[in-house]
Structures are given as structure tokens and as C-alpha cells.
Design a protein around this motif. Structure first.
Motif, PDB file in Angstrom:
ATOM      1  N   GLY A 173       0.831  -1.192   0.000  1.00  0.00           N
ATOM      2  CA  GLY A 173       0.000   0.000   0.000  1.00  0.00           C
ATOM      3  C   GLY A 173       0.864   1.239   0.000  1.00  0.00           C
ATOM      4  N   ILE A 174       0.556   2.203  -0.870  1.00  0.00           N
ATOM      5  CA  ILE A 174       1.395   3.399  -1.013  1.00  0.00           C
ATOM      6  C   ILE A 174       0.527   4.643  -0.887  1.00  0.00           C
ATOM      7  CG2 ILE A 174       3.055   4.632  -2.448  1.00  0.00           C
ATOM      8  CD1 ILE A 174       3.548   2.042  -3.957  1.00  0.00           C
ATOM      9  N   SER A 175       0.968   5.561  -0.024  1.00  0.00           N
ATOM     10  CA  SER A 175       0.351   6.884   0.073  1.00  0.00           C
ATOM     11  C   SER A 175       1.439   7.925  -0.140  1.00  0.00           C
ATOM     12  CB  SER A 175      -0.328   7.080   1.430  1.00  0.00           C
ATOM     13  OG  SER A 175       0.618   6.964   2.482  1.00  0.00           O
ATOM     14  N   GLU A 176       1.048   9.116  -0.574  1.00  0.00           N
ATOM     15  CA  GLU A 176       2.030  10.153  -0.884  1.00  0.00           C
ATOM     16  C   GLU A 176       1.431  11.526  -0.649  1.00  0.00           C
ATOM     17  OE1 GLU A 176       5.048  11.434  -4.557  1.00  0.00           O
ATOM     18  OE2 GLU A 176       3.537   9.869  -4.845  1.00  0.00           O
ATOM     19  N   GLN A 177       2.263  12.412  -0.095  1.00  0.00           N
ATOM     20  CA  GLN A 177       1.839  13.789   0.111  1.00  0.00           C
ATOM     21  C   GLN A 177       3.050  14.693   0.013  1.00  0.00           C
ATOM     22  OE1 GLN A 177      -0.224  14.553   3.780  1.00  0.00           O
ATOM     23  NE2 GLN A 177      -0.872  16.599   3.168  1.00  0.00           N
ATOM     24  N   SER A 178       2.998  15.658  -0.914  1.00  0.00           N
ATOM     25  CA  SER A 178       4.069  16.655  -1.100  1.00  0.00           C
ATOM     26  C   SER A 178       5.432  15.995  -1.311  1.00  0.00           C
ATOM     27  CB  SER A 178       4.123  17.616   0.087  1.00  0.00           C
ATOM     28  OG  SER A 178       2.892  18.273   0.252  1.00  0.00           O
ATOM     29  N   GLY A 179       5.466  14.915  -2.078  1.00  0.00           N
ATOM     30  CA  GLY A 179       6.720  14.253  -2.382  1.00  0.00           C
ATOM     31  C   GLY A 179       7.201  13.285  -1.332  1.00  0.00           C
ATOM     32  N   GLN A 180       6.516  13.223  -0.182  1.00  0.00           N
ATOM     33  CA  GLN A 180       6.867  12.273   0.867  1.00  0.00           C
ATOM     34  C   GLN A 180       6.013  11.017   0.710  1.00  0.00           C
ATOM     35  OE1 GLN A 180       9.364  12.581   3.219  1.00  0.00           O
ATOM     36  NE2 GLN A 180       9.935  14.425   2.086  1.00  0.00           N
ATOM     37  N   VAL A 181       6.667   9.872   0.582  1.00  0.00           N
ATOM     38  CA  VAL A 181       5.987   8.622   0.281  1.00  0.00           C
ATOM     39  C   VAL A 181       6.006   7.700   1.497  1.00  0.00           C
ATOM     40  CG1 VAL A 181       6.030   6.551  -1.169  1.00  0.00           C
ATOM     41  CG2 VAL A 181       6.561   8.783  -2.154  1.00  0.00           C
ATOM     42  N   GLN A 182       4.894   7.035   1.733  1.00  0.00           N
ATOM     43  CA  GLN A 182       4.795   5.998   2.760  1.00  0.00           C
ATOM     44  C   GLN A 182       4.405   4.691   2.062  1.00  0.00           C
ATOM     45  OE1 GLN A 182       5.391   6.366   6.075  1.00  0.00           O
ATOM     46  NE2 GLN A 182       5.799   8.561   5.934  1.00  0.00           N
ATOM     47  N   ILE A 183       5.222   3.648   2.236  1.00  0.00           N
ATOM     48  CA  ILE A 183       4.962   2.351   1.623  1.00  0.00           C
ATOM     49  C   ILE A 183       4.876   1.304   2.719  1.00  0.00           C
ATOM     50  CG2 ILE A 183       5.792   0.601   0.010  1.00  0.00           C
ATOM     51  CD1 ILE A 183       7.362   2.778  -1.426  1.00  0.00           C
ATOM     52  N   ARG A 184       3.792   0.557   2.736  1.00  0.00           N
ATOM     53  CA  ARG A 184       3.620  -0.536   3.694  1.00  0.00           C
ATOM     54  C   ARG A 184       3.632  -1.853   2.925  1.00  0.00           C
ATOM     55  NH1 ARG A 184       1.949  -1.586   8.892  1.00  0.00           N
ATOM     56  NH2 ARG A 184       0.611  -3.417   9.231  1.00  0.00           N
ATOM     57  N   ASP A 185       4.607  -2.694   3.247  1.00  0.00           N
ATOM     58  CA  ASP A 185       4.856  -3.950   2.536  1.00  0.00           C
ATOM     59  C   ASP A 185       4.617  -5.101   3.512  1.00  0.00           C
ATOM     60  OD1 ASP A 185       5.963  -6.114   1.178  1.00  0.00           O
ATOM     61  OD2 ASP A 185       8.034  -5.418   1.381  1.00  0.00           O
ATOM     62  N   VAL A 186       3.557  -5.892   3.264  1.00  0.00           N
ATOM     63  CA  VAL A 186       3.173  -6.972   4.168  1.00  0.00           C
ATOM     64  C   VAL A 186       3.253  -8.302   3.416  1.00  0.00           C
ATOM     65  CG1 VAL A 186       1.384  -7.910   5.659  1.00  0.00           C
ATOM     66  CG2 VAL A 186       1.633  -5.423   5.415  1.00  0.00           C
ATOM     67  N   GLY A 187       4.025  -9.234   3.967  1.00  0.00           N
ATOM     68  CA  GLY A 187       4.171 -10.542   3.339  1.00  0.00           C
ATOM     69  C   GLY A 187       4.095 -11.658   4.356  1.00  0.00           C
ATOM     70  N   LYS A 188       4.523 -12.831   3.945  1.00  0.00           N
ATOM     71  CA  LYS A 188       4.467 -14.011   4.800  1.00  0.00           C
ATOM     72  C   LYS A 188       5.485 -13.894   5.929  1.00  0.00           C
ATOM     73  CE  LYS A 188       4.713 -19.065   4.603  1.00  0.00           C
ATOM     74  NZ  LYS A 188       4.949 -20.241   3.725  1.00  0.00           N
ATOM     75  N   GLY A 189       5.003 -13.638   7.154  1.00  0.00           N
ATOM     76  CA  GLY A 189       5.872 -13.557   8.317  1.00  0.00           C
ATOM     77  C   GLY A 189       6.636 -12.261   8.471  1.00  0.00           C
ATOM     78  N   TYR A 190       6.262 -11.221   7.735  1.00  0.00           N
ATOM     79  CA  TYR A 190       6.982  -9.949   7.887  1.00  0.00           C
ATOM     80  C   TYR A 190       6.067  -8.771   7.537  1.00  0.00           C
ATOM     81  CZ  TYR A 190       7.321  -8.942   2.887  1.00  0.00           C
ATOM     82  OH  TYR A 190       7.019  -8.643   1.591  1.00  0.00           O
ATOM     83  N   THR A 191       6.402  -7.617   8.089  1.00  0.00           N
ATOM     84  CA  THR A 191       5.801  -6.339   7.720  1.00  0.00           C
ATOM     85  C   THR A 191       6.911  -5.303   7.689  1.00  0.00           C
ATOM     86  OG1 THR A 191       3.671  -6.876   8.758  1.00  0.00           O
ATOM     87  CG2 THR A 191       4.142  -4.549   8.334  1.00  0.00           C
ATOM     88  N   CYS A 192       7.043  -4.576   6.605  1.00  0.00           N
ATOM     89  CA  CYS A 192       8.045  -3.518   6.499  1.00  0.00           C
ATOM     90  C   CYS A 192       7.361  -2.226   6.058  1.00  0.00           C
ATOM     91  CB  CYS A 192       9.133  -3.878   5.490  1.00  0.00           C
ATOM     92  SG  CYS A 192      10.208  -5.243   5.978  1.00  0.00           S
ATOM     93  N   SER A 193       7.848  -1.116   6.601  1.00  0.00           N
ATOM     94  CA  SER A 193       7.369   0.207   6.202  1.00  0.00           C
ATOM     95  C   SER A 193       8.547   1.011   5.673  1.00  0.00           C
ATOM     96  CB  SER A 193       6.727   0.929   7.386  1.00  0.00           C
ATOM     97  OG  SER A 193       5.584   0.229   7.845  1.00  0.00           O
ATOM     98  N   TYR A 194       8.347   1.640   4.514  1.00  0.00           N
ATOM     99  CA  TYR A 194       9.388   2.459   3.899  1.00  0.00           C
ATOM    100  C   TYR A 194       8.838   3.873   3.746  1.00  0.00           C
ATOM    101  CZ  TYR A 194      10.004  -2.385   2.350  1.00  0.00           C
ATOM    102  OH  TYR A 194      10.075  -3.757   2.283  1.00  0.00           O
TER     103      TYR A 194
END
Length: 259
Positions: A173-194
């Protein structure tokens, strides 16, 4: 006439062969921002580029040079023969392939220094030209969306609890505001946010910021080759844990969820 047409085809169309995998696609419009008015069009397929230079001659008339087979070398550079071509006057209704000419004039070398920067060197009629070029951007992609795909990569230098290859289905899932990006990556046994700043670089984009996964450690994030379209998203990225040798390098992407 048929012989000339065959000669043109043989010179301007690269030989079809099995292309080796190249991790970065340099396809784009390239230019030097300090030398507006000329540029290079690079189209890459596997380990081969087709390069078109649009420049000016000594009479300031627009001139095109083409290099249809600029191939990857062992040292990471791409090089090939450069040609000057002529053909039918664009205003004529009927195209005459018999009046075309293809003249070898020198060589061209594309030397990437980063995913978005390179040095272009070419020779024409005894003149040697070398200049720095960068991908040309004229709009910024909107990355927002929800994508279903996978993550693949390798942890190294981190210890036995992390080290090794990861390969998992993922939702992004990706959201963006004023060039700042938030990415939430959810998979098998892990969750990462970039999270970080998104900057356009030609038809792709880059991002620098932080990456945090299930262990709660904040790592320095560098993402390149970010692409988004109405049907997909993908990026290549690296996370470095500052002060340690712990590194993750991999890819994440997927197809856009249908609303």
C-alpha cells in the motif's frame, strides 16, 4: 533498390540474440541540463541499446545520428558504431526507400555512473565529444495505490536470524503527500514500512529515507528504478543498518488492485 533496402535493414536493426540480464534499464530521454537543445534517446532491450542523438552541425542545422547496436561490455559500459542516415523528404506522400543512405561516422559509448546519470562519449568525423548526461523529467508520477505481488531479496551481514534469501507474496500500500511517500509492505511472516522523499528521474523515480521491518530497527533506505502505471508498481531497493554490516537488497512490486 532492393539491395539498398536490405543493406539499410541489416545496419539499422540489431541482430536478434538471447540478451543477458541487466539489472538497470536505462531506457529514457537523456540530456545535459546546462546544454539545453540537444539530447539522446536511449531504448534498451536486455544488454543492447538503440541510441539516437539529436544534435546540430556546423551550420546549426539539426542532425540525427543513430547507433542501433550499443552493447554491454564486461566493464559495465555500453558501446557501438554510430551512423548518419538520410532518407525521403518528410513532406512527400510516397516513401522512397531507394534514396536512403547509411554512413558510418564513428562510435558511441554510454557509461553509467548511477541509475540516473551517465557519461556520453561519441566521435564524428575526427571530433571527440564527451559530456555528462542525466535522465530528463517533465512530470512526477503519482505512486499512490494498493498492489498485490511479491518481495524478493537477500539479507547479508546481519546474523543468522536474518541472513539469507527472502521470497514471499506481498501486498503493498502506497500513500504520498508533497513528495513524501509511505509504503507498507506486508508478506508471509513480515511487515516492512518504507518512507522517504520521492524524486522523478526520467520515466522512473528514486526515493531515499528509512525502512523499518518487524525487528523495529530503522535502516537507511535507497530505492531506484521505481515504476508505476495503471496496472503495476515495482522498485529495486536497499536498506543499510547504520554502524553495522547488515544490508538488505531486493525488489518489491505487484499488480494494481482493481477497485
Amino acid at each position: 533498390m532492393r539491395r539498398l533496402a536490405a543493406a539499410l535493414v541489416s545496419l539499422l536493426l540489431p541482430t536478434l540474440s538471447s540478451a543477458s540480464t541487466v539489472p538497470i534499464d536505462y531506457t529514457d530521454m537523456w540530456w545535459n541540463p546546462d546544454e539545453s537543445g540537444w539530447g539522446a534517446n536511449v531504448t534498451q532491450q536486455g544488454d543492447t541499446m538503440f541510441v539516437t542523438l539529436f544534435v546540430y552541425d556546423d551550420k546549426r542545422s539539426p542532425t540525427w545520428f543513430v547507433a542501433p547496436q550499443v552493447t554491454l561490455q564486461p566493464d559495465g559500459l555500453f558501446t557501438g558504431q554510430l551512423f548518419l542516415t538520410t532518407g525521403t523528404f518528410y513532406f512527400l506522400r510516397s516513401f522512397d526507400p531507394g534514396i536512403g543512405t547509411v554512413i558510418p561516422v564513428g562510435r558511441v559509448t554510454f557509461s553509467p555512473s548511477s541509475p540516473s546519470d551517465a557519461t556520453l562519449a561519441y566521435s564524428v568525423g575526427g571530433f571527440e565529444i564527451t559530456t555528462n548526461i542525466t535522465r530528463q523529467s517533465w512530470r512526477t508520477d503519482d505512486l499512490t495505490g494498493f498492489f498485490i505481488g511479491a518481495r524478493q531479496g537477500v539479507w547479508s551481514g546481519c546474523g543468522p536470524e536474518l541472513n539469507g534469501k527472502v521470497d514471499s507474496p506481498a501486498t503493498v500500500g502506497i500513500s504520498e503527500q508533497s513528495g513524501q511517500v509511505q509504503i507498507r509492505d506486508v508478506g508471509k511472516g513480515y511487515t516492512c514500512s518504507y518512507s522517504g522523499k520521492h524524486t522523478q528521474a526520467g520515466h522512473v523515480s528514486v526515493m531515499t529515507g528509512t525502512g523499518v521491518c518487524a525487528d523495529g530497527v530503522s535502516r537507511f533506505l535507497t530505492a531506484t528504478g521505481i515504476q508505476v502505471s495503471p496496472i503495476m508498481f515495482s522498485m529495486r531497493y536497499r536498506m543499510d543498518q547504520i554502524g553495522t554490516t547488515c544490508v538488505f537488497e531486493g525488489y518489491v512490486g505487484g499488480v494494481r488492485e482493481v477497485q
